[in-house]
Motif scaffolding. Structure first.
Motif, PDB file in Angstrom:
ATOM      1  N   VAL A  50       0.900  -1.185   0.092  1.00 36.91           N
ATOM      2  CA  VAL A  50       0.053  -0.061  -0.140  1.00 36.91           C
ATOM      3  C   VAL A  50       0.903   1.183   0.000  1.00 36.91           C
ATOM      4  CG1 VAL A  50      -1.813   1.344   1.185  1.00 36.91           C
ATOM      5  CG2 VAL A  50      -1.890  -1.159   1.248  1.00 36.91           C
ATOM      6  N   VAL A  51       0.524   2.180  -0.831  1.00 36.41           N
ATOM      7  CA  VAL A  51       1.349   3.445  -0.877  1.00 36.41           C
ATOM      8  C   VAL A  51       0.325   4.713  -0.081  1.00 36.41           C
ATOM      9  CG1 VAL A  51       2.426   5.314  -2.257  1.00 36.41           C
ATOM     10  CG2 VAL A  51       2.629   2.966  -2.818  1.00 36.41           C
ATOM     11  N   SER A  52       0.833   4.943   0.777  1.00 35.27           N
ATOM     12  CA  SER A  52       0.025   6.250   1.392  1.00 35.27           C
ATOM     13  C   SER A  52       0.680   7.743   1.168  1.00 35.27           C
ATOM     14  CB  SER A  52      -0.104   5.901   3.002  1.00 35.27           C
ATOM     15  OG  SER A  52       1.357   6.335   3.760  1.00 35.27           O
ATOM     16  N   GLU A  53      -0.246   8.820   1.577  1.00 32.19           N
ATOM     17  CA  GLU A  53       0.376   9.997   1.611  1.00 32.19           C
ATOM     18  C   GLU A  53       1.586   9.981   2.504  1.00 32.19           C
ATOM     19  OE1 GLU A  53      -3.391  12.901   1.070  1.00 32.19           O
ATOM     20  OE2 GLU A  53      -3.082  12.025   2.840  1.00 32.19           O
ATOM     21  N   ALA A  54       1.550   9.482   3.519  1.00 26.47           N
ATOM     22  CA  ALA A  54       3.007   9.423   4.209  1.00 26.47           C
ATOM     23  C   ALA A  54       4.165   8.702   3.613  1.00 26.47           C
ATOM     24  CB  ALA A  54       2.652   8.867   5.853  1.00 26.47           C
ATOM     25  N   ASP A  55       3.709   7.729   2.918  1.00 24.21           N
ATOM     26  CA  ASP A  55       4.956   7.309   2.063  1.00 24.21           C
ATOM     27  C   ASP A  55       5.596   8.076   1.037  1.00 24.21           C
ATOM     28  OD1 ASP A  55       4.837   4.827   3.549  1.00 24.21           O
ATOM     29  OD2 ASP A  55       3.329   3.991   2.197  1.00 24.21           O
ATOM     30  N   LEU A  56       4.596   8.835   0.517  1.00 28.94           N
ATOM     31  CA  LEU A  56       4.821   9.792  -0.552  1.00 28.94           C
ATOM     32  C   LEU A  56       5.927  10.933  -0.017  1.00 28.94           C
ATOM     33  CD1 LEU A  56       1.807  10.355  -2.957  1.00 28.94           C
ATOM     34  CD2 LEU A  56       4.026   8.986  -3.214  1.00 28.94           C
ATOM     35  N   LEU A  57       5.485  11.442   1.276  1.00 28.30           N
ATOM     36  CA  LEU A  57       6.016  12.397   1.819  1.00 28.30           C
ATOM     37  C   LEU A  57       7.453  12.020   2.476  1.00 28.30           C
ATOM     38  CD1 LEU A  57       3.145  14.117   3.663  1.00 28.30           C
ATOM     39  CD2 LEU A  57       4.371  15.076   1.783  1.00 28.30           C
ATOM     40  N   ARG A  58       7.413  10.764   3.108  1.00 27.23           N
ATOM     41  CA  ARG A  58       8.755  10.313   3.356  1.00 27.23           C
ATOM     42  C   ARG A  58       9.807  10.196   2.325  1.00 27.23           C
ATOM     43  NH1 ARG A  58       5.763   7.108   7.025  1.00 27.23           N
ATOM     44  NH2 ARG A  58       5.811   5.421   5.665  1.00 27.23           N
ATOM     45  N   ARG A  59       9.327   9.695   1.410  1.00 27.66           N
ATOM     46  CA  ARG A  59      10.408   9.513   0.138  1.00 27.66           C
ATOM     47  C   ARG A  59      10.728  10.802  -0.521  1.00 27.66           C
ATOM     48  NH1 ARG A  59      11.488   3.797  -0.321  1.00 27.66           N
ATOM     49  NH2 ARG A  59      13.214   4.551  -1.549  1.00 27.66           N
ATOM     50  N   ARG A  60       9.871  11.560  -0.596  1.00 23.20           N
ATOM     51  CA  ARG A  60       9.839  12.955  -1.222  1.00 23.20           C
ATOM     52  C   ARG A  60      11.205  13.676  -0.633  1.00 23.20           C
ATOM     53  NH1 ARG A  60       5.859  16.312  -4.216  1.00 23.20           N
ATOM     54  NH2 ARG A  60       7.160  17.750  -5.190  1.00 23.20           N
TER      55      ARG A  60
END
Length: 200
Positions: A50-60
């Protein structure tokens, strides 16, 4: 008495991505569909993460990752369509997630259940809760005459008053009422007929 199932509350036809979906496309889908997470599925429709908004922000912040496979939390925590919503809520709480991909008997994603779907249960009308307590809990399940217990519901708070024949029924009645969809709490004012007779 029947609990609501995951299939009744979930959002069907879930938005999904493949492991190779690009970072920007995942971000676009979350924004376009106003969702906070998206299941990642393989070519057979089975969830792999699962990809969450939190995952996006962390990797960003750590440097943009190119694909969903790099971003996703794996393995995916899932729910079965036939589960009760109570079971699904406990799984969400245990794993600290806000959304669960819902899978069928073959393990393929058929929908998504979110915390907001569960919260909808608590907007259930008081009269519907009262009716279920009287008809399902008291009459059908326990065989108690509705005239012996008064059931009042106010904003999901169930107040029970009256007398029951046996003291062991008291915790059972309360527990069953607490399990009714939409019940916030139970105010138990019931007394036992035997105890009343003894005191007199």
């Amino acid at each position: 008495m029947r609990h609501r199932t995951v299939a009744e509350l979930m959002t069907p036809r879930a938005v999904t991505v493949r492991p190779g979906t690009a970072f920007k496309e995942v971000a676009r889908l979350l924004h376009e569909f106003d969702i906070t997470a998206v299941p990642v599925v393989d070519e057979t429709g089975h969830p792999v993460g699962v990809v969450s908004e939190a995952d996006l922000l962390r990797r960003r912040t750590a440097g943009a990752a190119p694909t969903a496979e790099d971003l996703m939390t794996s393995p995916a925590v899932t729910a079965r369509a036939e589960w009760s919503v109570v079971r699904a809520a406990r799984v969400m709480q245990r794993h600290g997630v806000k959304r669960l991909p819902v899978v069928d008997a073959d393990g393929r994603v058929v929908g998504v259940l979110s915390r907001s779907d569960l919260i909808r249960l608590f907007f259930r009308q008081d009269h519907a809760i009262q009716q279920e307590v009287v008809e399902d809990v008291l009459t059908r399940t326990l065989g108690i005459a509705p005239s012996s217990i008064t059931v009042e519901v106010d904003d999901g708070l169930v107040t029970l008053s009256g007398t029951v024949s046996r003291p062991e029924l008291l915790p059972v009645i309360v527990r069953l009422c607490q399990s009714v969809d939409g019940v916030v709490d139970v105010d138990n004012r019931l007394t036992c007929a035997a105890a009343t007779a003894d005191s007199g």
